[in-house]
Design an enzyme around this catalytic site. Structure first.
Site: not given
Ligand SMILES: Cc1cc2nc3c(=O)[nH]c(=O)nc-3n(C[C@H](O)[C@H](O)[C@H](O)COP(=O)(O)OP(=O)(O)OC[C@H]3O[C@@H](n4cnc5c(N)ncnc54)[C@H](O)[C@@H]3O)c2cc1C
Length: 813
Positions: A380, A384, A502-504
């Site tokens: 994370r 991103l 995305v990714e949380g």
């Protein structure tokens, strides 16, 4: 003897009371151990001539509270029972526990403590690329950027074959794969640097490069794969012979990924070999339709207890060849029109050998959630944040050049105060996100995987990216809206929500991970209390609970002391120079944050988890303390350049202002019966009348906006790491830079002409005729005339937008 009195009191008594208050303050502020408090109370009682009864009572208290085993059995055991009866601590599910335990606590622990050690924080790595990595960035990555035509990719809705082939040949899918397996073995910083540069050039290509280097088969194999699995896959993944994807999300399991329904069932085949039968329905899986190896998360069952670990083994990660019988692939979603592969996949009774397919072999059965949480905790912080930073830098570059070049009402729009605000915001955001990106990658490259910090980086870089692209669109006006090869911002604007989701997804990341997880993980005592309560560990609980009490007392004193002195009692690290004030204010914010976090935990207990409006505001304070610290680290790492101070001031004032606003939200909404007075009386008044910071002032905004519109080292530094095309025939970014240089070079001449108009040497006419007249009347020289003519020509050229015939528009060509 004359008795001096003060409000009717003997002056000695006044001194005595003041002395006592001072001592209490010093002990509290310094976080003195209980033994010192005991000594101070004994001295006070001695001074007051306490009675024998008082001494006996004091003695009992002193013994009970200072001797741990006695305190534990007499007091802590009761507190423990009370906590359990009142259900004071949140219930933590197994998946939550795994998420909380994954990774490590890094500098967020300092910020959570109320007394951050900035000297340590400023010594943490702010990394540089290695020589080999720099060569890769300047070689293959620039080459890739040069061959990308983002407009064509969007129109054709696919990445051309030559780009795919180049990516594979240059091992861009294998950046994280160690060299021993044929990969590039790059650092997290370099991975992030590549994703930043390529994504700012073309988001579909950036995402395509990013995914195989993010959470997925390669990453999972490197950390948890068996040797046989590594040997089988890693080399092929490194050169793109195998294309991976990773399928976790399902229609019923998005944010709540732990609730997946995909199943795997262990059984023995006719030859006695352990096999697994898989069924799944997954969606939104990036690269799935073009993948050759499918990473899968399923709930593994062992109905015959073949592994001897019970029937439900839990979430398990597997690797399945995408062409296995029963695997359904080949369809795709349309993610906002962004042309990268994002697909559904289904699997019906897919049979695979268990040992070979389960990541980590049979040992890995049931370990999938842990693997995912550990990898995500680091990941994370890489991809991103890199995309958010690259997008923000590109907006700052394009928006500032456009603002300096585009004229309305006879003036470059960047000179309007209204436009200066978004310009300064874009520049400040670009400086800040780059600082956060590097600082975070530094932690990951040092082997720390701090899930709270990476969540801060992910949430803020994507949110700030969204804010910045909106600012840039406002500045570009119609030029931002007319799509075509000349518009380098619109596609990023369209794609912005993807990074948010995305990714949380961001709302959950802010409320549940940054503070929710942070409160348990980064708090020096909270998680230890929860663990010792669950384990019925009396001595552990005693240590954590009384440590927590001491922590609260110290932070209460620190918060009040730092509020009263506006942070002056705090220390700044050596060499802080003109930034010392920000360290002190961050220390003040940290102390108030820590005490308020404890007040919230104390007042709401287990219910705090659901109070997301509150936890969101705490998350914002923690986030901005981290981002502010990253900016200070960047400034120091880059040699404390005086000329960059305007950016540092702008970023820190913004960070502290956002912290103040989050506190305002907490103070005006938090209701804690019985405890409200603690902060209302002790902290809130200071915060209302004694604000940590206001937003950057108009002068500051003007300075930063001017700097970002001025070609030179500072502007380049803010946008460092972007691909800079040079072909002014085809590239709008290059045209803008060329026009900016020309316009700035002609600025003095332009001023001279305007002055001559004001002084009535020249008539009030506009455009080329005015400059002709200026030359004729000798106001400007021939060379100056040519310079201004060139700048006006480039200015005119660069403000043109794309247009299409009706047929071209319909055919997307
Ligand atoms: C383009 C794209 C690519 C993707 N790639 C992959 C991939 O390769 N592999 C893969 O497995 N998945 C992938 N995903 C899935 C992605 O990870 C999920 O979209 C994400 O986890 C969110 O799930 P959801 O979209 O179902 O949103 P939901 O879970 O329905 O959430 C909707 C909203 O509710 C909020 N929310 C949910 N729970 C809470 C809570 N407790 N408190 C506060 N707010 C909450 C969320 O923050 C969000 O704002 C991709 C998705 C997209 C759109």
């Amino acid at each position: 003897m004359c008795q001096v009195e003060f409000f009717g009191m003997n002056l000695h008594a006044v001194y005595f009371i003041l002395g006592c208050l001072f001592t209490v303050f010093v002990l509290g502020f310094a976080g003195a151990p209980l033994l010192l408090w005991t000594g101070a109370v004994a001295a006070l009682m001695y001074g007051l001539g306490a009675s024998t009864a008082c001494w006996i009572a004091f003695g009992i208290f002193a013994v009970v509270f200072n001797i741990r085993p006695i305190r534990a059995y007499l007091v802590s055991s009761l507190v423990m029972k009370l906590f359990k009866v009142l259900e004071f601590v949140p219930t933590i599910s197994e998946t939550e526990r795994t998420a909380i335990e994954a990774g490590a606590v890094w500098v967020e622990g300092e910020l959570f403590s109320g007394k951050p050690n900035f000297t340590r924080m400023m010594k943490e790595s702010y990394p540089e690329l290695t020589t080999e990595e720099k060569a890769f960035m300047n070689g293959p990555v620039n080459e890739l950027c040069a061959m990308i035509d983002d407009w064509r990719i969007w129109q054709d809705r696919e990445i051309p074959k030559n780009v795919w082939d180049f990516i594979k040949k240059q091992k861009l899918f294998g950046m994280i794969i160690p060299k021993e397996y044929g990969g590039l073995g790059f650092s997290a910083l370099c991975n992030s640097e590549v994703v930043k540069k390529v994504s700012a050039r073309s988001l579909p290509v950036g995402i395509t490069v990013m995914v195989p280097n993010s959470l997925g088969p390669a990453e999972l194999l490197i950390h948890y794969g068996t040797q046989a699995q590594k040997d089988r896959y890693l080399r092929k993944l490194a050169i793109g012979e195998e294309v991976p994807c990773f399928a976790l999300t399902e229609p019923g399991a998005g944010s709540d990924a732990g609730s997946i329904q995909a199943t795997g069932e262990l059984f023995k085949d006719a030859s006695g070999k352990l096999m697994v039968k898989l069924n799944w329905e997954k969606r939104w899986i990036t690269l799935a339709a073009v993948s050759t190896v499918l990473g899968l998360a399923v709930k593994l069952k062992d109905p015959q207890n073949l592994l001897g670990k019970g029937e439900d083994l839990g979430i398990t990660c597997l690797l399945i060849p995408s062409n296995s019988p029963g695997v359904q692939l080949g369809r795709r979603h349309d993610p906002l029109g962004v042309p990268f592969y994002n697909c559904p996949t289904r699997g019906k009774d897919v049979i695979a050998p268990a040992e070979e397919s389960i990541i980590g072999g049979l040992e890995g059965a049931g370990q999938g959630w842990k693997m995912l949480m550990e990898c995500l905790g680091a990941g994370r912080g890489i991809s991103l944040p890199a995309q958010g930073t690259g997008g923000t830098q590109l907006c700052a570059l394009i928006g500032s050049a456009h603002a300096a070049v585009r004229k309305q009402f006879g003036v470059a729009i960047g000179k309007f105060e209204g436009i200066e605000e978004p310009l300064a915001r874009m520049a400040g955001n670009a400086y800040l996100l780059e600082a956060s990106r590097r600082y975070t990658c530094g932690a990951i490259d040092s082997g720390i995987k701090p899930p709270v910090v990476t969540a801060i980086a992910k949430f803020n870089s994507t949110e700030i990216g969204r804010e910045t692209v909106n600012d840039c669109m406002d500045i570009l006006g119609g030029a931002g809206i007319s799509r075509g090869p000349r518009n380098v911002i619109a596609n990023g604007y369209i794609a912005t929500p993807i990074g948010i989701t995305v990714e949380g997804a961001n709302i959950l990341t802010r409320t549940l991970i940054i503070f929710g997880q942070g409160a348990l993980r980064a708090h020096p005592f909270a998680f230890k209390e929860v663990q010792s309560l669950e384990d019925n560990n009396l001595m552990g609980f005693d240590h954590a609970f009384w440590g927590h009490v001491g922590h609260v007392v110290r932070n209460l004193f620190r918060s009040v002391g730092l509020s009263l002195t506006r942070g002056r009692l705090a220390c700044a690290p050596a060499g802080a120079g003109p930034t010392a004030v920000y360290f002190k204010k961050l220390a003040w914010a940290s102390a108030s944050f820590a005490i308020m976090a404890d007040v919230a935990m104390g007042a709401l207990g287990g219910k705090l988890k659901q109070a997301e409006k509150l936890t969101g505001r705490f998350a914002d304070i923690l986030s901005w303390m981290y981002l502010g610290s990253a900016v200070l680290r960047r400034w120091q790492a880059e040699g404390c350049r005086k000329e960059d101070l305007p950016f540092v001031h702008y970023c820190l004032e913004t960070a502290l202002f956002n912290i103040q606003q989050a506190f305002d939200g907490i103070f005006s909404n938090f209701r804690a019966p019985g405890l409200t007075w603690v902060f209302r009386i002790l902290i809130s008044p200071w915060s209302r009348m004694n604000r940590i910071s206001s937003a950057p002032g108009d002068e500051r905004v003007h300075t930063v906006a001017s700097l970002i519109q001025t070609p030179g080292a500072q502007r380049s530094r803010v946008c460092e790491g972007l691909y800079m095309p040079t072909d002014t025939n085809t590239e709008q970014q290059a045209r803008l830079e060329e026009a900016l240089l020309a316009v700035k070079a002609a600025e003095d001449t332009d001023r001279k002409v305007k002055k001559a108009v004001r002084e009535k040497q020249l008539p009030k006419i506009k455009g080329a005729k005015l400059y002709d007249e200026a030359l004729k009347k000798g106001v400007i020289t021939q060379a100056e005339f040519e310079m201004i003519a060139k700048s006006e020509k480039l200015r005119w050229n660069v403000i043109q937008v794309d247009e299409f015939t009706l047929e071209e528009y319909a055919s997307r060509k």
